[in-house]
Each structure stands twice: as C-alpha cells, then as structure tokens.
Write an enzyme that holds these catalytic residues in place. Structure first.
Site, mmCIF file in Angstrom:
data_model
loop_
_atom_site.group_PDB
_atom_site.id
_atom_site.type_symbol
_atom_site.label_atom_id
_atom_site.label_comp_id
_atom_site.label_asym_id
_atom_site.label_seq_id
_atom_site.Cartn_x
_atom_site.Cartn_y
_atom_site.Cartn_z
ATOM 1 N N PRO A 134 1.011 -1.198 0.341
ATOM 2 C CG PRO A 134 0.061 -0.752 2.099
ATOM 3 C CD PRO A 134 0.811 -1.884 1.185
ATOM 4 C CB CYS A 135 3.478 2.583 -2.304
ATOM 5 S SG CYS A 135 2.247 2.444 -3.496
ATOM 6 C CG HIS A 136 -2.446 3.603 -1.163
ATOM 7 N ND1 HIS A 136 -2.585 2.811 -0.941
ATOM 8 C CD2 HIS A 136 -3.874 3.753 0.124
ATOM 9 C CE1 HIS A 136 -3.283 2.353 -0.630
ATOM 10 N NE2 HIS A 136 -4.015 2.872 0.168
#
Length: 175
Positions: A134-136
């Site tokens: 989940p790089c967001h």
C-alpha cells in the site's frame, strides 16, 4: 513468462492484475499499462499476458477491498521482485495499517537508515503491486500527499476510502 491478466473496474479507474503461479506479479491502473508491462519485462524478459477472469480469486479480493473490506488484500501472495533494499522498504510499507500513514523519513528510520528517505521514495515509486503493497499510505514529512505515480487524486481517494486519520486525514478533510 505466461501470466493471466484481469481487469477490475473501480471508482478510480480500471485496475489490471497480472497473475501467475498462484501469486500477483503486477497490479496497476489501466492508464499505466505500459508501466505494468515494462515492470514485468524488466523482471522476467518476454511476458505473454492472457486475459482471464479472477485467477486465484485475486480480482474478487480486490473488489472486496474496494467495497470496504480493508483487510481483503492483507495475505494475498505476491511476487514483486526488487532489490534487497526495495524488498525491505516494501515489507515496511506492508506494515502500515489501513487508515494510517507514515512518512518516507519514518520508514527510513525504521529500517535503521534515517538519511535514506529519498531512497525509500524511489523504492516506493517502483512498487509493482500497488494496493497489495500500500504505497499510497506513505506521505511527505508534514503529512502532505506526495509521490503517488498513479496520481495524487487516486492517493487521496484511497486514503479517504480507508478512513485515514492523523495529519493525512486532517489534510484530506481540508481539500
């Protein structure tokens, strides 16, 4: 390498999943399909993508996440490739709970390399399986929504979808 490719409609655009051997090898938005293919070819050489519906149930899990089951992607098998450092960054990013955020600097410090925030940002930007890693959930030092290769509007939507709290959540409410 032969991989199955499925498309999942979402409120933020069509999402592509490249699956093979019981794992997700690529996940990106359809408007970034060349980037997805490039990432796969960089890891595997020639790649053949064959349309397939919900291989291994991964598309269903993605739909569940988009529908509000924020833990639906937690334990899906994936193969991102990457360097040792990238894998360390991605493992740390996977530890960020839905609705939470951490800064690039915080991740660098947790890896024992407090001056490596730019390297963390570069590794985060090369994440080939967004949402699964989940790089967001990674934000700037002051909670600003920076550095999402699929677009800040998508990052904003994902964080709001997850009920982001703290500085990032407050910033979302002001926008």
């Amino acid at each position: 390498m032969d991989l199955s490719l499925d498309e999942v409609e979402s409120p933020i655009g069509v999402i592509l999943l490249a699956v093979g051997g019981g794992a997700i090898h690529g996940l990106d938005f359809a408007d970034h399909a060349p980037r997805l293919r490039g990432s796969l070819e960089a890891r595997y050489g020639a790649v053949a993508l064959h349309s397939a519906a919900d291989t291994c149930g991964f598309s269903g899990r993605l739909r569940a996440y988009l529908g509000g089951d924020l833990g639906a992607l937690t334990d899906v098998p994936f193969e991102p490739g990457g360097t040792v450092f990238q894998r360390r960054v991605w493992a740390e990013v996977r530890r960020i709970a839905p609705g939470s955020t951490r800064s690039y600097g915080e991740i660098a410090a947790s890896l024992g390399q407090p001056s490596a925030s730019r390297a963390v940002g570069l590794a985060n930007g090369r994440n080939p399986v967004c949402l699964v890693i989940p790089c967001h959930r990674v934000v700037g030092a002051g909670g600003e929504l920076t550095g999402y290769s699929a677009g800040i509007e998508r990052k904003r939507w994902l964080l709001a979808h997850e009920g982001a709290s703290g500085e990032a959540g407050e910033r979302l409410l002001r926008l």
